[in-house]
Write a protein that holds these residues in place. Structure first.
Motif, PDB file in Angstrom:
ATOM      1  N   GLY A 187       0.926  -1.279   0.008  1.00  0.00           N
ATOM      2  CA  GLY A 187       0.125  -0.124   0.025  1.00  0.00           C
ATOM      3  C   GLY A 187       0.630   1.088   0.210  1.00  0.00           C
ATOM      4  O   GLY A 187       1.737   1.406   0.751  1.00  0.00           O
ATOM      5  N   LEU A 188       0.534   1.913  -0.933  1.00  0.00           N
ATOM      6  CA  LEU A 188       1.440   3.329  -1.183  1.00  0.00           C
ATOM      7  C   LEU A 188       0.533   4.365  -0.795  1.00  0.00           C
ATOM      8  O   LEU A 188      -0.574   4.506  -1.348  1.00  0.00           O
ATOM      9  CB  LEU A 188       1.893   3.381  -2.531  1.00  0.00           C
ATOM     10  N   VAL A 189       1.098   5.540  -0.241  1.00  0.00           N
ATOM     11  CA  VAL A 189       0.669   6.577   0.314  1.00  0.00           C
ATOM     12  C   VAL A 189       1.379   7.744   0.152  1.00  0.00           C
ATOM     13  O   VAL A 189       2.563   7.837   0.629  1.00  0.00           O
ATOM     14  CB  VAL A 189      -0.189   6.644   1.624  1.00  0.00           C
ATOM     15  N   GLU A 190       1.219   8.734  -0.454  1.00  0.00           N
ATOM     16  CA  GLU A 190       2.225  10.281  -0.466  1.00  0.00           C
ATOM     17  C   GLU A 190       1.362  11.510   0.148  1.00  0.00           C
ATOM     18  O   GLU A 190       0.061  11.495  -0.438  1.00  0.00           O
ATOM     19  CB  GLU A 190       2.507  10.274  -1.934  1.00  0.00           C
ATOM     20  N   ARG A 191       2.077  12.135   0.632  1.00  0.00           N
ATOM     21  CA  ARG A 191       1.218  13.497   1.503  1.00  0.00           C
ATOM     22  C   ARG A 191       2.221  14.557   1.157  1.00  0.00           C
ATOM     23  O   ARG A 191       3.340  14.356   1.695  1.00  0.00           O
ATOM     24  CB  ARG A 191       1.013  13.148   2.491  1.00  0.00           C
ATOM     25  N   GLU A 192       1.727  15.741   0.578  1.00  0.00           N
ATOM     26  CA  GLU A 192       2.595  16.872   0.754  1.00  0.00           C
ATOM     27  C   GLU A 192       2.330  17.677   1.847  1.00  0.00           C
ATOM     28  O   GLU A 192       1.247  17.983   2.297  1.00  0.00           O
ATOM     29  CB  GLU A 192       2.212  17.604  -0.590  1.00  0.00           C
ATOM     30  N   VAL A 193       3.507  18.084   2.470  1.00  0.00           N
ATOM     31  CA  VAL A 193       3.316  18.687   3.981  1.00  0.00           C
ATOM     32  C   VAL A 193       4.271  19.837   3.874  1.00  0.00           C
ATOM     33  O   VAL A 193       5.521  20.039   3.351  1.00  0.00           O
ATOM     34  CB  VAL A 193       3.584  17.712   4.913  1.00  0.00           C
ATOM     35  N   SER A 194       3.831  20.899   4.469  1.00  0.00           N
ATOM     36  CA  SER A 194       4.805  22.314   4.422  1.00  0.00           C
ATOM     37  C   SER A 194       5.578  22.182   5.779  1.00  0.00           C
ATOM     38  O   SER A 194       4.711  21.798   6.791  1.00  0.00           O
ATOM     39  CB  SER A 194       3.933  23.611   4.516  1.00  0.00           C
ATOM     40  N   LYS A 254       5.498  18.088  13.592  1.00  0.00           N
ATOM     41  CA  LYS A 254       4.565  17.099  13.765  1.00  0.00           C
ATOM     42  C   LYS A 254       4.616  15.964  13.163  1.00  0.00           C
ATOM     43  O   LYS A 254       3.463  15.338  12.752  1.00  0.00           O
ATOM     44  CB  LYS A 254       3.242  17.876  13.352  1.00  0.00           C
ATOM     45  N   PHE A 255       5.714  15.367  12.615  1.00  0.00           N
ATOM     46  CA  PHE A 255       5.875  14.316  12.292  1.00  0.00           C
ATOM     47  C   PHE A 255       5.150  12.919  12.797  1.00  0.00           C
ATOM     48  O   PHE A 255       4.657  12.210  12.136  1.00  0.00           O
ATOM     49  CB  PHE A 255       7.509  13.787  11.863  1.00  0.00           C
ATOM     50  N   ASN A 256       5.279  12.883  14.008  1.00  0.00           N
ATOM     51  CA  ASN A 256       4.852  11.572  14.673  1.00  0.00           C
ATOM     52  C   ASN A 256       3.165  11.756  14.615  1.00  0.00           C
ATOM     53  O   ASN A 256       2.632  10.828  14.822  1.00  0.00           O
ATOM     54  CB  ASN A 256       5.191  11.508  16.099  1.00  0.00           C
ATOM     55  N   GLU A 257       2.628  13.048  14.693  1.00  0.00           N
ATOM     56  CA  GLU A 257       1.023  13.085  14.467  1.00  0.00           C
ATOM     57  C   GLU A 257       0.395  12.587  13.295  1.00  0.00           C
ATOM     58  O   GLU A 257      -0.589  12.349  13.222  1.00  0.00           O
ATOM     59  CB  GLU A 257       0.729  14.352  14.674  1.00  0.00           C
ATOM     60  N   LEU A 258       1.463  12.671  12.320  1.00  0.00           N
ATOM     61  CA  LEU A 258       1.092  12.244  10.796  1.00  0.00           C
ATOM     62  C   LEU A 258       1.114  10.814  10.575  1.00  0.00           C
ATOM     63  O   LEU A 258       0.264  10.245   9.659  1.00  0.00           O
ATOM     64  CB  LEU A 258       1.921  12.930   9.688  1.00  0.00           C
ATOM     65  N   ARG A 259       2.021  10.279  11.293  1.00  0.00           N
ATOM     66  CA  ARG A 259       2.257   8.790  11.208  1.00  0.00           C
ATOM     67  C   ARG A 259       1.031   7.750  11.214  1.00  0.00           C
ATOM     68  O   ARG A 259       0.661   7.170  10.140  1.00  0.00           O
ATOM     69  CB  ARG A 259       3.168   8.407  12.148  1.00  0.00           C
ATOM     70  N   ALA A 282      11.142  23.754   1.995  1.00  0.00           N
ATOM     71  CA  ALA A 282      10.229  24.378   2.918  1.00  0.00           C
ATOM     72  C   ALA A 282       8.930  23.436   2.631  1.00  0.00           C
ATOM     73  O   ALA A 282       8.025  23.072   3.502  1.00  0.00           O
ATOM     74  CB  ALA A 282       9.888  25.722   2.769  1.00  0.00           C
ATOM     75  N   VAL A 283       8.708  22.866   1.340  1.00  0.00           N
ATOM     76  CA  VAL A 283       7.590  21.801   1.124  1.00  0.00           C
ATOM     77  C   VAL A 283       8.244  20.629   0.873  1.00  0.00           C
ATOM     78  O   VAL A 283       8.849  20.318  -0.047  1.00  0.00           O
ATOM     79  CB  VAL A 283       6.711  22.301   0.038  1.00  0.00           C
ATOM     80  N   LYS A 284       7.626  19.574   1.571  1.00  0.00           N
ATOM     81  CA  LYS A 284       8.289  18.206   1.499  1.00  0.00           C
ATOM     82  C   LYS A 284       6.983  17.266   0.989  1.00  0.00           C
ATOM     83  O   LYS A 284       5.844  17.578   1.312  1.00  0.00           O
ATOM     84  CB  LYS A 284       8.777  17.778   2.752  1.00  0.00           C
ATOM     85  N   LYS A 285       7.522  16.093   0.593  1.00  0.00           N
ATOM     86  CA  LYS A 285       6.550  14.989   0.286  1.00  0.00           C
ATOM     87  C   LYS A 285       6.916  13.693   1.098  1.00  0.00           C
ATOM     88  O   LYS A 285       8.018  13.245   1.140  1.00  0.00           O
ATOM     89  CB  LYS A 285       6.638  14.827  -1.327  1.00  0.00           C
ATOM     90  N   LEU A 286       5.948  13.339   2.037  1.00  0.00           N
ATOM     91  CA  LEU A 286       6.066  11.938   2.806  1.00  0.00           C
ATOM     92  C   LEU A 286       5.335  10.996   2.159  1.00  0.00           C
ATOM     93  O   LEU A 286       4.503  10.960   1.569  1.00  0.00           O
ATOM     94  CB  LEU A 286       5.357  12.452   4.109  1.00  0.00           C
ATOM     95  N   ARG A 287       6.262   9.900   1.831  1.00  0.00           N
ATOM     96  CA  ARG A 287       5.972   8.767   1.341  1.00  0.00           C
ATOM     97  C   ARG A 287       6.173   7.539   2.415  1.00  0.00           C
ATOM     98  O   ARG A 287       7.069   7.029   2.553  1.00  0.00           O
ATOM     99  CB  ARG A 287       6.800   8.561  -0.044  1.00  0.00           C
ATOM    100  N   LEU A 288       5.130   6.638   2.039  1.00  0.00           N
ATOM    101  CA  LEU A 288       5.007   5.466   3.251  1.00  0.00           C
ATOM    102  C   LEU A 288       4.635   4.280   2.239  1.00  0.00           C
ATOM    103  O   LEU A 288       3.540   4.399   1.419  1.00  0.00           O
ATOM    104  CB  LEU A 288       4.130   5.527   4.339  1.00  0.00           C
ATOM    105  N   VAL A 289       5.371   3.086   2.382  1.00  0.00           N
ATOM    106  CA  VAL A 289       5.263   1.862   1.502  1.00  0.00           C
ATOM    107  C   VAL A 289       4.884   0.648   2.690  1.00  0.00           C
ATOM    108  O   VAL A 289       6.156   0.435   3.313  1.00  0.00           O
ATOM    109  CB  VAL A 289       5.929   1.465   0.496  1.00  0.00           C
TER     110      VAL A 289
END
Length: 254
Positions: A49-56, A177-182, A239-246
């Motif tokens: 399962g792949l998910v990507e999220r753009e976060v500032s 707030k990385f751990n809150e997004l996990r 300043a803008v990042k993309k988080l990716r989780l597989v």
């Protein structure tokens, strides 16, 4: 006669007991084999399962380093103190508070006090003095404006020392707030994995059941320029990042 009847009763009881033990042992064996066979008959499918999220980023750390060299130690210290005062005034003019600034200790190197006792080839001055100011702020846009205004420091004769930065991004943009997004990312990855499993199951004429096993995987951080920023010592930081989780998940089929 009575003794003979007693012996016969004992023998019969022993035979019955042995038969009972053998029967229970055999029953246990076949039940165990049946359980093993049932367990091995569980069908599963493993998908990702792949998910990507753009976060500032919500915080930035900017290290502004200063360095001066000379043969008169008092004069070198006077000059670097003046540079630091000008730097602090510049940051305040850019809208940052004193609470967001941290002065780093001043470091002095006497080249004649080194093990070899003499300056190396190409070294002109005896003393090398360095210091820094670290700006930690949540004013991301204000910091980016300040980056473009550092020419004002050059006009005052203040030169920022880029060598101390090494190959580490400066400024460095952080998501606090990385751990809150996990948990949210993990839930979305699981949902997407189930969608993939359902497509596979539909093609095979079966349905998807519960999760049999799962591996969360690690969250990768990419900058808006595509570079991997997962390491705290990454040479780039946006300043803008993309988080990716597989995530790898095994579902039961029924």
């Amino acid at each position: 006669m009575a003794e003979s009847e007693y012996d016969s009763s004992v023998k019969a009881a022993v035979i019955v007991g042995c038969c009972l033990i053998l029967g229970l042992t055999a029953a246990g064996y076949f039940v165990g084999r049946g359980a093993l066979r049932f367990k091995s008959d569980v069908r599963t499918v493993t998908v990702r399962g792949l998910v990507e999220r753009e976060v500032s980023a919500d915080e930035a750390v900017w290290t502004l380093s200063l360095r001066r060299a000379g043969d008169d130690l008092s004069e070198v210290h006077r000059r670097i103190s003046k540079d630091r005062d000008a730097l602090l005034a510049f940051l305040q003019q850019q809208g940052f508070s004193a609470a967001e600034m941290t002065r780093q200790p001043t470091r002095t190197v006497d080249k004649l006090a080194r093990e070899y006792g003499q300056p190396q080839a190409g070294e002109r001055f005896r003393y090398l003095v360095s210091t820094a100011v670290v700006l930690r702020t949540t004013q991301i846009e204000q910091l980016q404006k300040a980056l473009g205004a550092t020419e004002e420091l050059l006009k005052q004769g203040v030169i920022l020392d880029a060598e101390r930065e090494g190959n580490i991004a400066n400024p460095r943009y952080v998501i606090t707030k990385f751990n809150e997004l996990r948990p949210e990312l993990l839930a979305l990855a699981t949902k997407n994995a189930r969608i993939v499993a359902q497509q596979f199951a539909a093609d095979s004429g079966v349905s998807v059941g519960k999760i049999h096993s799962a591996h969360q995987g690690s969250i990768q951080i990419f900058g808006s320029d595509g570079h991997d920023e997962s390491s705290a010592y990454s040479p780039t930081s946006t300043a803008v990042k993309k988080l990716r989780l597989v995530s790898t998940i095994e579902f039961e089929l029924r």
